[in-house]
Write a protein that holds these residues in place. Structure first.
Motif, PDB file in Angstrom:
ATOM      1  N   ARG A 115      23.568 -79.835  12.423  1.00 40.83           N
ATOM      2  CA  ARG A 115      24.935 -79.768  12.948  1.00 40.83           C
ATOM      3  C   ARG A 115      25.126 -78.460  13.700  1.00 40.83           C
ATOM      4  O   ARG A 115      24.691 -77.402  13.230  1.00 40.83           O
ATOM      5  CB  ARG A 115      25.947 -79.880  11.810  1.00 40.83           C
ATOM      6  N   PRO A 116      25.823 -78.460  14.851  1.00 42.74           N
ATOM      7  CA  PRO A 116      26.004 -77.248  15.659  1.00 42.74           C
ATOM      8  C   PRO A 116      27.148 -76.385  15.150  1.00 42.74           C
ATOM      9  O   PRO A 116      28.112 -76.090  15.866  1.00 42.74           O
ATOM     10  CB  PRO A 116      26.297 -77.814  17.053  1.00 42.74           C
ATOM     11  N   VAL A 117      27.057 -75.975  13.892  1.00 43.16           N
ATOM     12  CA  VAL A 117      28.084 -75.133  13.282  1.00 43.16           C
ATOM     13  C   VAL A 117      27.397 -74.064  12.447  1.00 43.16           C
ATOM     14  O   VAL A 117      26.199 -74.132  12.162  1.00 43.16           O
ATOM     15  CB  VAL A 117      29.047 -75.956  12.384  1.00 43.16           C
ATOM     16  N   LEU A 118      28.193 -73.085  12.038  1.00 41.44           N
ATOM     17  CA  LEU A 118      27.748 -72.116  11.042  1.00 41.44           C
ATOM     18  C   LEU A 118      28.925 -71.817  10.127  1.00 41.44           C
ATOM     19  O   LEU A 118      30.092 -71.917  10.540  1.00 41.44           O
ATOM     20  CB  LEU A 118      27.215 -70.836  11.689  1.00 41.44           C
ATOM     21  N   THR A 119      28.627 -71.481   8.892  1.00 37.61           N
ATOM     22  CA  THR A 119      29.658 -71.149   7.915  1.00 37.61           C
ATOM     23  C   THR A 119      29.393 -69.749   7.385  1.00 37.61           C
ATOM     24  O   THR A 119      28.256 -69.405   7.048  1.00 37.61           O
ATOM     25  CB  THR A 119      29.666 -72.153   6.749  1.00 37.61           C
ATOM     26  N   ILE A 120      30.454 -68.948   7.334  1.00 41.14           N
ATOM     27  CA  ILE A 120      30.344 -67.553   6.913  1.00 41.14           C
ATOM     28  C   ILE A 120      31.130 -67.345   5.637  1.00 41.14           C
ATOM     29  O   ILE A 120      32.289 -67.768   5.529  1.00 41.14           O
ATOM     30  CB  ILE A 120      30.882 -66.603   8.000  1.00 41.14           C
ATOM     31  N   ALA A 121      30.499 -66.716   4.663  1.00 39.94           N
ATOM     32  CA  ALA A 121      31.196 -66.201   3.490  1.00 39.94           C
ATOM     33  C   ALA A 121      31.284 -64.687   3.651  1.00 39.94           C
ATOM     34  O   ALA A 121      30.268 -63.991   3.590  1.00 39.94           O
ATOM     35  CB  ALA A 121      30.449 -66.572   2.215  1.00 39.94           C
ATOM     36  N   SER A 122      32.484 -64.211   3.886  1.00 34.95           N
ATOM     37  CA  SER A 122      32.677 -62.787   4.150  1.00 34.95           C
ATOM     38  C   SER A 122      33.135 -62.072   2.890  1.00 34.95           C
ATOM     39  O   SER A 122      34.146 -62.448   2.289  1.00 34.95           O
ATOM     40  CB  SER A 122      33.707 -62.585   5.262  1.00 34.95           C
ATOM     41  N   CYS A 123      32.383 -61.058   2.511  1.00 36.58           N
ATOM     42  CA  CYS A 123      32.731 -60.232   1.351  1.00 36.58           C
ATOM     43  C   CYS A 123      32.998 -58.810   1.832  1.00 36.58           C
ATOM     44  O   CYS A 123      32.207 -57.890   1.598  1.00 36.58           O
ATOM     45  CB  CYS A 123      31.618 -60.265   0.308  1.00 36.58           C
ATOM     46  N   GLY A 124      34.081 -58.655   2.560  1.00 31.85           N
ATOM     47  CA  GLY A 124      34.495 -57.337   3.025  1.00 31.85           C
ATOM     48  C   GLY A 124      33.619 -56.744   4.095  1.00 31.85           C
ATOM     49  O   GLY A 124      33.649 -55.517   4.301  1.00 31.85           O
ATOM     50  N   HIS A 125      32.830 -57.564   4.808  1.00 34.60           N
ATOM     51  CA  HIS A 125      31.883 -57.050   5.795  1.00 34.60           C
ATOM     52  C   HIS A 125      32.429 -57.247   7.206  1.00 34.60           C
ATOM     53  O   HIS A 125      33.196 -58.180   7.455  1.00 34.60           O
ATOM     54  CB  HIS A 125      30.539 -57.778   5.649  1.00 34.60           C
ATOM     55  N   PRO A 126      32.023 -56.393   8.162  1.00 27.77           N
ATOM     56  CA  PRO A 126      32.446 -56.591   9.549  1.00 27.77           C
ATOM     57  C   PRO A 126      32.047 -57.972  10.055  1.00 27.77           C
ATOM     58  O   PRO A 126      30.957 -58.460   9.747  1.00 27.77           O
ATOM     59  CB  PRO A 126      31.709 -55.479  10.310  1.00 27.77           C
ATOM     60  N   PRO A 127      32.907 -58.641  10.835  1.00 22.71           N
ATOM     61  CA  PRO A 127      32.630 -60.018  11.261  1.00 22.71           C
ATOM     62  C   PRO A 127      31.488 -60.080  12.265  1.00 22.71           C
ATOM     63  O   PRO A 127      31.347 -59.191  13.118  1.00 22.71           O
ATOM     64  CB  PRO A 127      33.954 -60.452  11.914  1.00 22.71           C
ATOM     65  N   PRO A 128      30.674 -61.131  12.205  1.00 23.46           N
ATOM     66  CA  PRO A 128      29.619 -61.312  13.198  1.00 23.46           C
ATOM     67  C   PRO A 128      30.206 -61.536  14.587  1.00 23.46           C
ATOM     68  O   PRO A 128      31.397 -61.834  14.749  1.00 23.46           O
ATOM     69  CB  PRO A 128      28.870 -62.555  12.703  1.00 23.46           C
ATOM     70  N   LEU A 129      29.344 -61.405  15.595  1.00 25.20           N
ATOM     71  CA  LEU A 129      29.730 -61.667  16.978  1.00 25.20           C
ATOM     72  C   LEU A 129      28.986 -62.900  17.475  1.00 25.20           C
ATOM     73  O   LEU A 129      27.769 -63.011  17.286  1.00 25.20           O
ATOM     74  CB  LEU A 129      29.392 -60.476  17.877  1.00 25.20           C
ATOM     75  N   LEU A 130      29.716 -63.812  18.106  1.00 23.80           N
ATOM     76  CA  LEU A 130      29.115 -64.966  18.753  1.00 23.80           C
ATOM     77  C   LEU A 130      29.052 -64.684  20.247  1.00 23.80           C
ATOM     78  O   LEU A 130      30.079 -64.441  20.892  1.00 23.80           O
ATOM     79  CB  LEU A 130      29.930 -66.225  18.480  1.00 23.80           C
ATOM     80  N   LEU A 131      27.843 -64.694  20.804  1.00 23.70           N
ATOM     81  CA  LEU A 131      27.632 -64.355  22.204  1.00 23.70           C
ATOM     82  C   LEU A 131      27.363 -65.636  22.990  1.00 23.70           C
ATOM     83  O   LEU A 131      26.440 -66.389  22.672  1.00 23.70           O
ATOM     84  CB  LEU A 131      26.451 -63.396  22.349  1.00 23.70           C
ATOM     85  N   ARG A 132      28.208 -65.845  24.031  1.00 19.69           N
ATOM     86  CA  ARG A 132      28.076 -67.067  24.833  1.00 19.69           C
ATOM     87  C   ARG A 132      28.720 -66.848  26.191  1.00 19.69           C
ATOM     88  O   ARG A 132      29.865 -66.381  26.277  1.00 19.69           O
ATOM     89  CB  ARG A 132      28.745 -68.242  24.115  1.00 19.69           C
ATOM     90  N   ASP A 133      27.982 -67.140  27.248  1.00 20.58           N
ATOM     91  CA  ASP A 133      28.526 -67.124  28.615  1.00 20.58           C
ATOM     92  C   ASP A 133      29.197 -65.797  28.965  1.00 20.58           C
ATOM     93  O   ASP A 133      30.294 -65.768  29.531  1.00 20.58           O
ATOM     94  CB  ASP A 133      29.527 -68.274  28.805  1.00 20.58           C
ATOM     95  N   GLY A 134      28.552 -64.700  28.617  1.00 24.72           N
ATOM     96  CA  GLY A 134      29.086 -63.395  28.979  1.00 24.72           C
ATOM     97  C   GLY A 134      30.243 -62.923  28.126  1.00 24.72           C
ATOM     98  O   GLY A 134      30.899 -61.935  28.466  1.00 24.72           O
ATOM     99  N   LEU A 135      30.494 -63.597  27.015  1.00 23.12           N
ATOM    100  CA  LEU A 135      31.580 -63.212  26.121  1.00 23.12           C
ATOM    101  C   LEU A 135      31.024 -62.909  24.736  1.00 23.12           C
ATOM    102  O   LEU A 135      30.018 -63.493  24.303  1.00 23.12           O
ATOM    103  CB  LEU A 135      32.621 -64.330  26.015  1.00 23.12           C
ATOM    104  N   ALA A 136      31.692 -62.014  24.019  1.00 21.27           N
ATOM    105  CA  ALA A 136      31.364 -61.703  22.634  1.00 21.27           C
ATOM    106  C   ALA A 136      32.603 -61.963  21.795  1.00 21.27           C
ATOM    107  O   ALA A 136      33.612 -61.245  21.916  1.00 21.27           O
ATOM    108  CB  ALA A 136      30.909 -60.258  22.486  1.00 21.27           C
ATOM    109  N   VAL A 137      32.548 -63.010  20.972  1.00 18.43           N
ATOM    110  CA  VAL A 137      33.699 -63.437  20.181  1.00 18.43           C
ATOM    111  C   VAL A 137      33.487 -63.018  18.731  1.00 18.43           C
ATOM    112  O   VAL A 137      32.444 -63.318  18.130  1.00 18.43           O
ATOM    113  CB  VAL A 137      33.886 -64.963  20.269  1.00 18.43           C
ATOM    114  N   SER A 138      34.463 -62.324  18.165  1.00 20.05           N
ATOM    115  CA  SER A 138      34.388 -61.900  16.773  1.00 20.05           C
ATOM    116  C   SER A 138      34.729 -63.069  15.865  1.00 20.05           C
ATOM    117  O   SER A 138      35.793 -63.699  16.005  1.00 20.05           O
ATOM    118  CB  SER A 138      35.365 -60.738  16.541  1.00 20.05           C
TER     119      SER A 138
END
Length: 367
Positions: free
Chosen positions: A245-268
């Motif tokens: 499946r073209p998804v990802l799931t994040i469990a955040s435990c107080g950590h800085p959010p990942p960045l998704l890089l696509r088409d010249g953009l960086a989305v938090s």
């Protein structure tokens, strides 16, 4: 990078230009003294030759230059018929004593250098065992990782990362232990071990986080509860990427959010309700810590610790990670991390104030 051992023969081969400096000093001072009137006595300046040699060479070469310089002064004093002068005799004795002290300094310095080299070798081995580089390919994912230590002498710290293959996809963790020194390293090692074991057998991310929380609490046993909460915890982001499946799931435990890089953009990829850091779970009520995001073919995901985004330049400006990463959305993970590390070190003037770790993941077509 390994330090040189200080062996004379190695320095003789590696640094001939440096060795020429004290030799030139001996020749120049000796010739000048021989060619000037007897009233001008420059021979005592020869003591500088072994002192200069000790700055880059080992004790044997330093001693050899010291003997050569002392012999040159004796020759000069004999030439000028000064050996019967008590001041000259005292000067020669002082010359020999100073040269001896310089050689002893070189011995101590080389011993400490060898010890430091051994410590660095052990640190490198520990880091390799603790932070294994992530595999280049895991299913449809192409990965790369990097660890930057704030201090060259301390090549391991509290930043962690790992990637584990599961029956349905790939799970990753990146985190930062907030303790200091050996306790932080111990906590990081225990947490990584718990993740590598539990990531395969726990189907749901909340159960995996609960296991990691329990493992961390067991690691901190022996400390007072108040001290453990105040000093020992780990911020972490755990990412689950299924193969089908073209998804990802994040469990955040107080950590800085990942960045998704696509088409010249960086989305938090921010989680609306992040959980407390591992080790502080008992201080808050359980909540929905999960957040899912699209992660399609050719998307690039960047995980990092706060040593990256909190790095400052000489003016106090933070490193603009999202801005720099957005310029490189078409790069492969290893090239992306190489460029970001280059920019990061240039931003801070070559020296980080905190350890930093990064993982880059690109999704390709399923294999």
């Amino acid at each position: 990078m390994k330090l040189p051992r200080g062996r004379p023969h190695r320095l003789l081969l590696a640094r001939p230009k440096l060795i020429a400096v004290p030799l030139s000093m001996v020749v120049a001072i000796a010739l000048t003294d021989l060619l000037t009137p007897r009233s001008i006595h420059l021979a005592p300046l020869l003591v500088a030759a072994p002192a200069v040699t000790a700055s880059f060479a080992g004790p044997w070469l330093t001693a050899a230059i010291g003997v050569l310089a002392l012999a040159s002064e004796v020759f000069i004093d004999v030439h000028h018929h000064l050996m019967s002068n008590q001041d000259v005799q005292a000067g020669l004795a002082g010359f020999a004593l100073v040269s001896l002290f310089v050689v002893l300094f070189a011995v101590v310095r080389d011993r400490q250098r060898r010890e430091l080299t051994q410590v660095r070798s052990v640190a490198t081995a520990v880091q390799t065992a603790l932070l294994r580089p992530v595999p280049e390919r895991l299913g449809p994912l192409h990965l790369a990782s990097v660890y930057l230590a704030a201090e060259a002498e301390a090549q391991i710290g509290g930043d962690i990362y790992a990637a584990v293959r599961t029956p349905h996809g790939t799970r990753l963790i990146i985190g930062d232990a907030r303790g200091k020194g050996l306790p932080a390293i111990s906590e990081a090692a225990a947490l990584l071990g718990a993740f590598r074991e539990a990531a395969r057998r726990r189907a749901e991310l909340p159960d995996l986080v609960a296991d990691l929380e329990e493992s961390f609490d067991l690691t901190c046993q022996g400390e007072g509860e108040e001290q453990a909460y105040a000093e020992s915890f780990v911020t972490a982001a755990i990412v689950d990427i299924p193969d089908d499946r073209p998804v990802l799931t994040i469990a955040s435990c107080g950590h800085p959010p990942p960045l998704l890089l696509r088409d010249g953009l960086a989305v938090s990829l921010d989680c609306s309700q992040p959980a407390p850091p591992l080790g502080l779970g008992g201080l808050g009520e359980p909540q929905n810590m999960l957040a899912s995001f699209p992660f399609e073919q050719d998307d690039l995901l960047l995980l990092y610790t706060d040593g990256v985004i909190e790095a400052r330049d000489a003016t106090g400006t933070f490193f603009p990670l999202a801005q720099r990463a957005a310029l490189r959305t078409e790069e492969q993970p290893d090239a992306l991390l190489k460029d970001i590390c280059h920019d990061l070190l240039a931003h801070v003037g070559g020296r980080l104030g905190d350890d930093a770790a990064l993982i880059a993941i690109r999704r390709h077509a399923a294999v």
